[in-house]
Enzyme design. Sequence first.
Site, PDB file in Angstrom:
ATOM      1  N   PRO A  69       1.253  -1.247  -0.382  1.00 21.35           N
ATOM      2  CA  PRO A  69       0.000  -0.165  -0.134  1.00 21.35           C
ATOM      3  C   PRO A  69       0.373   1.311  -0.324  1.00 21.35           C
ATOM      4  O   PRO A  69       1.742   1.985   0.992  1.00 21.35           O
ATOM      5  CB  PRO A  69      -0.592  -0.113   0.941  1.00 21.35           C
ATOM      6  CG  PRO A  69       0.066  -1.128   1.994  1.00 21.35           C
ATOM      7  CD  PRO A  69       1.120  -2.147   1.494  1.00 21.35           C
ATOM      8  N   SER A  98      -4.396   1.637  -1.000  1.00 15.94           N
ATOM      9  CA  SER A  98      -4.370   2.492   1.237  1.00 15.94           C
ATOM     10  C   SER A  98      -5.055   3.258   1.035  1.00 15.94           C
ATOM     11  O   SER A  98      -5.791   3.941   0.362  1.00 15.94           O
ATOM     12  CB  SER A  98      -2.979   3.473   0.515  1.00 15.94           C
ATOM     13  OG  SER A  98      -2.554   4.726   1.426  1.00 15.94           O
ATOM     14  N   GLN A 118      -5.415  -1.904   2.659  1.00 13.91           N
ATOM     15  CA  GLN A 118      -5.439  -1.424   3.662  1.00 13.91           C
ATOM     16  C   GLN A 118      -5.737  -0.324   4.842  1.00 13.91           C
ATOM     17  O   GLN A 118      -6.422   0.607   4.383  1.00 13.91           O
ATOM     18  CB  GLN A 118      -3.706  -0.673   3.306  1.00 13.91           C
ATOM     19  CG  GLN A 118      -2.522  -0.149   4.956  1.00 13.91           C
ATOM     20  CD  GLN A 118      -2.865   0.817   5.394  1.00 13.91           C
ATOM     21  OE1 GLN A 118      -3.626   1.731   3.937  1.00 13.91           O
ATOM     22  NE2 GLN A 118      -3.098   1.414   5.950  1.00 13.91           N
ATOM     23  N   TYR A 120      -6.326   2.162   7.902  1.00 11.42           N
ATOM     24  CA  TYR A 120      -5.868   3.084   9.461  1.00 11.42           C
ATOM     25  C   TYR A 120      -7.066   3.583  10.263  1.00 11.42           C
ATOM     26  O   TYR A 120      -7.865   4.208   9.584  1.00 11.42           O
ATOM     27  CB  TYR A 120      -5.159   4.770   8.266  1.00 11.42           C
ATOM     28  CG  TYR A 120      -3.536   4.457   8.535  1.00 11.42           C
ATOM     29  CD1 TYR A 120      -2.650   3.309   8.749  1.00 11.42           C
ATOM     30  CD2 TYR A 120      -3.240   5.007   6.814  1.00 11.42           C
ATOM     31  CE1 TYR A 120      -1.171   3.270   8.566  1.00 11.42           C
ATOM     32  CE2 TYR A 120      -1.781   4.948   6.414  1.00 11.42           C
ATOM     33  CZ  TYR A 120      -1.429   4.405   7.384  1.00 11.42           C
ATOM     34  OH  TYR A 120       0.203   3.848   7.102  1.00 11.42           O
ATOM     35  N   THR A 146      -2.461  -1.747   9.383  1.00 10.20           N
ATOM     36  CA  THR A 146      -0.715  -1.024   9.959  1.00 10.20           C
ATOM     37  C   THR A 146      -1.034  -0.841  10.750  1.00 10.20           C
ATOM     38  O   THR A 146      -1.588   0.153  11.683  1.00 10.20           O
ATOM     39  CB  THR A 146      -0.968  -0.183   8.118  1.00 10.20           C
ATOM     40  OG1 THR A 146      -0.814  -0.477   7.224  1.00 10.20           O
ATOM     41  CG2 THR A 146       0.453   0.472   8.311  1.00 10.20           C
ATOM     42  N   ARG A 155       9.072  13.245   9.458  1.00  8.19           N
ATOM     43  CA  ARG A 155       9.740  13.310   8.172  1.00  8.19           C
ATOM     44  C   ARG A 155       9.993  14.210   7.906  1.00  8.19           C
ATOM     45  O   ARG A 155       9.343  15.064   7.182  1.00  8.19           O
ATOM     46  CB  ARG A 155       9.113  12.602   6.858  1.00  8.19           C
ATOM     47  CG  ARG A 155       8.661  10.377   7.400  1.00  8.19           C
ATOM     48  CD  ARG A 155       7.515  10.816   6.522  1.00  8.19           C
ATOM     49  NE  ARG A 155       6.807   9.078   7.534  1.00  8.19           N
ATOM     50  CZ  ARG A 155       5.851   8.464   7.007  1.00  8.19           C
ATOM     51  NH1 ARG A 155       4.439   9.511   5.616  1.00  8.19           N
ATOM     52  NH2 ARG A 155       5.325   7.708   7.321  1.00  8.19           N
ATOM     53  N   LYS A 224       0.101  -5.810   9.309  1.00  9.22           N
ATOM     54  CA  LYS A 224       1.843  -5.007   8.247  1.00  9.22           C
ATOM     55  C   LYS A 224       2.478  -3.974   9.541  1.00  9.22           C
ATOM     56  O   LYS A 224       1.432  -3.095   9.760  1.00  9.22           O
ATOM     57  CB  LYS A 224       0.704  -4.130   7.585  1.00  9.22           C
ATOM     58  CG  LYS A 224       2.710  -3.385   6.927  1.00  9.22           C
ATOM     59  CD  LYS A 224       1.571  -3.188   5.197  1.00  9.22           C
ATOM     60  CE  LYS A 224       3.041  -2.541   4.866  1.00  9.22           C
ATOM     61  NZ  LYS A 224       3.064  -0.781   5.208  1.00  9.22           N
ATOM     62  N   HIS A 248       7.607  -0.079   7.745  1.00  7.85           N
ATOM     63  CA  HIS A 248       7.002   1.348   6.485  1.00  7.85           C
ATOM     64  C   HIS A 248       8.064   1.521   5.803  1.00  7.85           C
ATOM     65  O   HIS A 248       8.014   3.217   6.028  1.00  7.85           O
ATOM     66  CB  HIS A 248       7.155   2.317   7.210  1.00  7.85           C
ATOM     67  CG  HIS A 248       5.394   2.650   7.322  1.00  7.85           C
ATOM     68  ND1 HIS A 248       3.804   2.823   8.019  1.00  7.85           N
ATOM     69  CD2 HIS A 248       5.134   3.742   6.699  1.00  7.85           C
ATOM     70  CE1 HIS A 248       2.880   3.148   7.238  1.00  7.85           C
ATOM     71  NE2 HIS A 248       3.445   4.282   5.870  1.00  7.85           N
ATOM     72  N   ASP A 279       8.010  -6.537   3.716  1.00  9.50           N
ATOM     73  CA  ASP A 279       8.703  -4.947   2.302  1.00  9.50           C
ATOM     74  C   ASP A 279       9.808  -4.247   3.048  1.00  9.50           C
ATOM     75  O   ASP A 279       9.585  -4.336   4.675  1.00  9.50           O
ATOM     76  CB  ASP A 279       6.897  -4.439   2.395  1.00  9.50           C
ATOM     77  CG  ASP A 279       6.801  -4.424   3.536  1.00  9.50           C
ATOM     78  OD1 ASP A 279       7.349  -2.546   4.197  1.00  9.50           O
ATOM     79  OD2 ASP A 279       5.207  -4.532   3.986  1.00  9.50           O
ATOM     80  N   GLY A 280      10.140  -4.082   2.255  1.00 11.58           N
ATOM     81  CA  GLY A 280      11.354  -2.600   2.199  1.00 11.58           C
ATOM     82  C   GLY A 280      12.741  -3.056   1.959  1.00 11.58           C
ATOM     83  O   GLY A 280      13.648  -4.335   2.581  1.00 11.58           O
ATOM     84  N   GLY A 281      12.792  -2.318   1.251  1.00 15.41           N
ATOM     85  CA  GLY A 281      14.333  -2.812   0.533  1.00 15.41           C
ATOM     86  C   GLY A 281      14.883  -3.484  -0.511  1.00 15.41           C
ATOM     87  O   GLY A 281      15.401  -3.689  -0.982  1.00 15.41           O
TER      88      GLY A 281
HETATM   89  C1  LIG Z   1       5.590   7.062  -0.689  1.00 15.76           C
HETATM   90  C2  LIG Z   1       5.235   6.393   0.334  1.00 15.76           C
HETATM   91  C3  LIG Z   1       3.788   6.227   1.515  1.00 15.76           C
HETATM   92  C4  LIG Z   1       2.930   5.132   1.304  1.00 15.76           C
HETATM   93  N1  LIG Z   1       1.652   4.764   2.597  1.00 15.76           N
HETATM   94  C5  LIG Z   1       1.520   3.983   2.794  1.00 15.76           C
HETATM   95  C6  LIG Z   1       0.160   4.032   3.403  1.00 15.76           C
HETATM   96  O1  LIG Z   1      -0.348   4.297   2.978  1.00 15.76           O
HETATM   97  N2  LIG Z   1       0.316   2.685   3.852  1.00 15.76           N
HETATM   98  C7  LIG Z   1       1.168   1.400   4.827  1.00 15.76           C
HETATM   99  O2  LIG Z   1       0.332   0.586   5.205  1.00 15.76           O
HETATM  100  N3  LIG Z   1       2.457   1.772   4.314  1.00 15.76           N
HETATM  101  C8  LIG Z   1       2.932   3.012   3.177  1.00 15.76           C
HETATM  102  N4  LIG Z   1       4.172   2.860   2.796  1.00 15.76           N
HETATM  103  C9  LIG Z   1       4.937   2.011   3.097  1.00 15.76           C
HETATM  104  C10 LIG Z   1       4.195   0.604   2.309  1.00 15.76           C
HETATM  105  O3  LIG Z   1       3.159   0.245   2.109  1.00 15.76           O
HETATM  106  C11 LIG Z   1       5.591  -0.645   2.538  1.00 15.76           C
HETATM  107  O4  LIG Z   1       5.839  -0.488   3.671  1.00 15.76           O
HETATM  108  C12 LIG Z   1       7.273  -0.029   1.744  1.00 15.76           C
HETATM  109  O5  LIG Z   1       7.288   0.834   0.754  1.00 15.76           O
HETATM  110  C13 LIG Z   1       7.833  -0.847   1.509  1.00 15.76           C
HETATM  111  O6  LIG Z   1       9.476  -0.595   1.601  1.00 15.76           O
HETATM  112  P1  LIG Z   1      10.166  -0.404   0.152  1.00 15.76           P
HETATM  113  O7  LIG Z   1       9.612   1.336  -0.338  1.00 15.76           O
HETATM  114  O8  LIG Z   1      11.517  -0.228   0.479  1.00 15.76           O
HETATM  115  O9  LIG Z   1      10.204  -1.106  -1.321  1.00 15.76           O
HETATM  116  C14 LIG Z   1       3.961   3.592   2.154  1.00 15.76           C
HETATM  117  C15 LIG Z   1       5.190   4.106   1.448  1.00 15.76           C
HETATM  118  C16 LIG Z   1       6.153   5.028   0.735  1.00 15.76           C
HETATM  119  C17 LIG Z   1       7.543   4.946   0.099  1.00 15.76           C
END
Ligand SMILES: Cc1cc2nc3c(=O)[nH]c(=O)nc-3n(C[C@H](O)[C@H](O)[C@H](O)COP(=O)(O)O)c2cc1C
Length: 353
Positions: A69, A98, A118, A120, A146, A155, A224, A248, A279-281
């Site tokens: 999301p 999202s 997803q 909130y 989440t 940020r 999440k 996140h 998730d992440g990276g």
């Molecule tokens: C610009 C942006 C907006 C995001 N918005 C949401 C969101 O609305 N809800 C949520 O659960 N995670 C959100 N995330 C987190 C992503 O779901 C995810 O956990 C994360 O981007 C994974 O890392 P990566 O960008 O390195 O792949 C967001 C991430 C980014 C970069």
Amino acid sequence: MAAEAEARLPKAAFDYYAGGSGTEWTLAENERAFRRWVFRRRVLVDVSEVDTAVTVLGQRLPFPVLLAPVALQRMAHAEGELATARAAAEAGTTMILSTLSSTTIEDVAATGVDRWFQLYVHRDRGLTGELIDRAVASGYRALVLTVDTPQLGRRDRDERNGFLPPPGVDLAILTSTTGGLSQQTGAGGGSSLFAYFARQCDPSVTWADVEWVRSRAQLPVVLKGVTTAEDARRAADAGVAAVSVSNHGGRQLDGDPATIDALPEVADEVGDRLDVLVDGGVRRGTDVLCALALGAKAVLIGRPQLWGLACGGQAGVGRVLDLLRMDFTLAMRLAGVTSTAAIGRSLVRRAVP
Ligand SMILES: Cc1cc2nc3c(=O)[nH]c(=O)nc-3n(C[C@H](O)[C@H](O)[C@H](O)COP(=O)(O)O)c2cc1C
């Protein structure tokens, strides 16, 4: 692609997408940590046929990558979440929409993509319940709660930019009820999203609310943002269907470990009771292979979908998914594994420092 996206996007939009919280240590660590694992590949295996499919929440996916999301996608491209949804549908994977989407629940559903929603939790539980009901009515197959965001992380890039989406882009699912981001320009002139979250979203959410969400939705619930064995066990006891090991994308608690390093303790604790995602990276096929070896069923990607979207709309997101799928298939071949079911802990070890 990130560099091309940066060149195409207004600075505030790029910073919102690319940035993290605090010193951005966790953000960087998510990618860096993959480099601390190495493969124990096997040789002389017939890899002419390689099966990349996995089953997540009972549904077969052709390869183990879902779309995380990600809020406010219409800042990246005029078609925003619709382009992402169509690309996901074409690739046969799942999109997680999202709560902070710039396209409605119903419009994304109309694309026919396989979809999860997803959530909130807002202070207004009536509104939150309505979000759940809309997702259920629109055929979303799971609810992703989440749990790493009781308040938005700070940020600095967004604070400095006074982040506010451009005119015409807002929280499409929420503007009629909460006024969206355009109503949030506070006296401080900081991030409108930080202000929105503080005013509207509920920092008092606990495990009791997981049960409330579950019974209201009657859908599988995915948590999440879990990073410890203790919370993973609690999640399993609460009857959730899956967890995503997530920080996140380094946007919440700076100092959280890289998710690939948190994954093994979660997978060891509950991998036999529910689906573990991470998730992440994740940027390459080898990252996906490493995640599966450490116990994930599949991965979610966040920023890569945004870079694809910014560079080429639907085709751009499609290209990102194609590249990851090809790269993952190649990684499996080179590692000597022929099916995702055969990927296990013995395929990786810690790199010698
Ligand atoms: C610009 C942006 C907006 C995001 N918005 C949401 C969101 O609305 N809800 C949520 O659960 N995670 C959100 N995330 C987190 C992503 O779901 C995810 O956990 C994360 O981007 C994974 O890392 P990566 O960008 O390195 O792949 C967001 C991430 C980014 C970069």
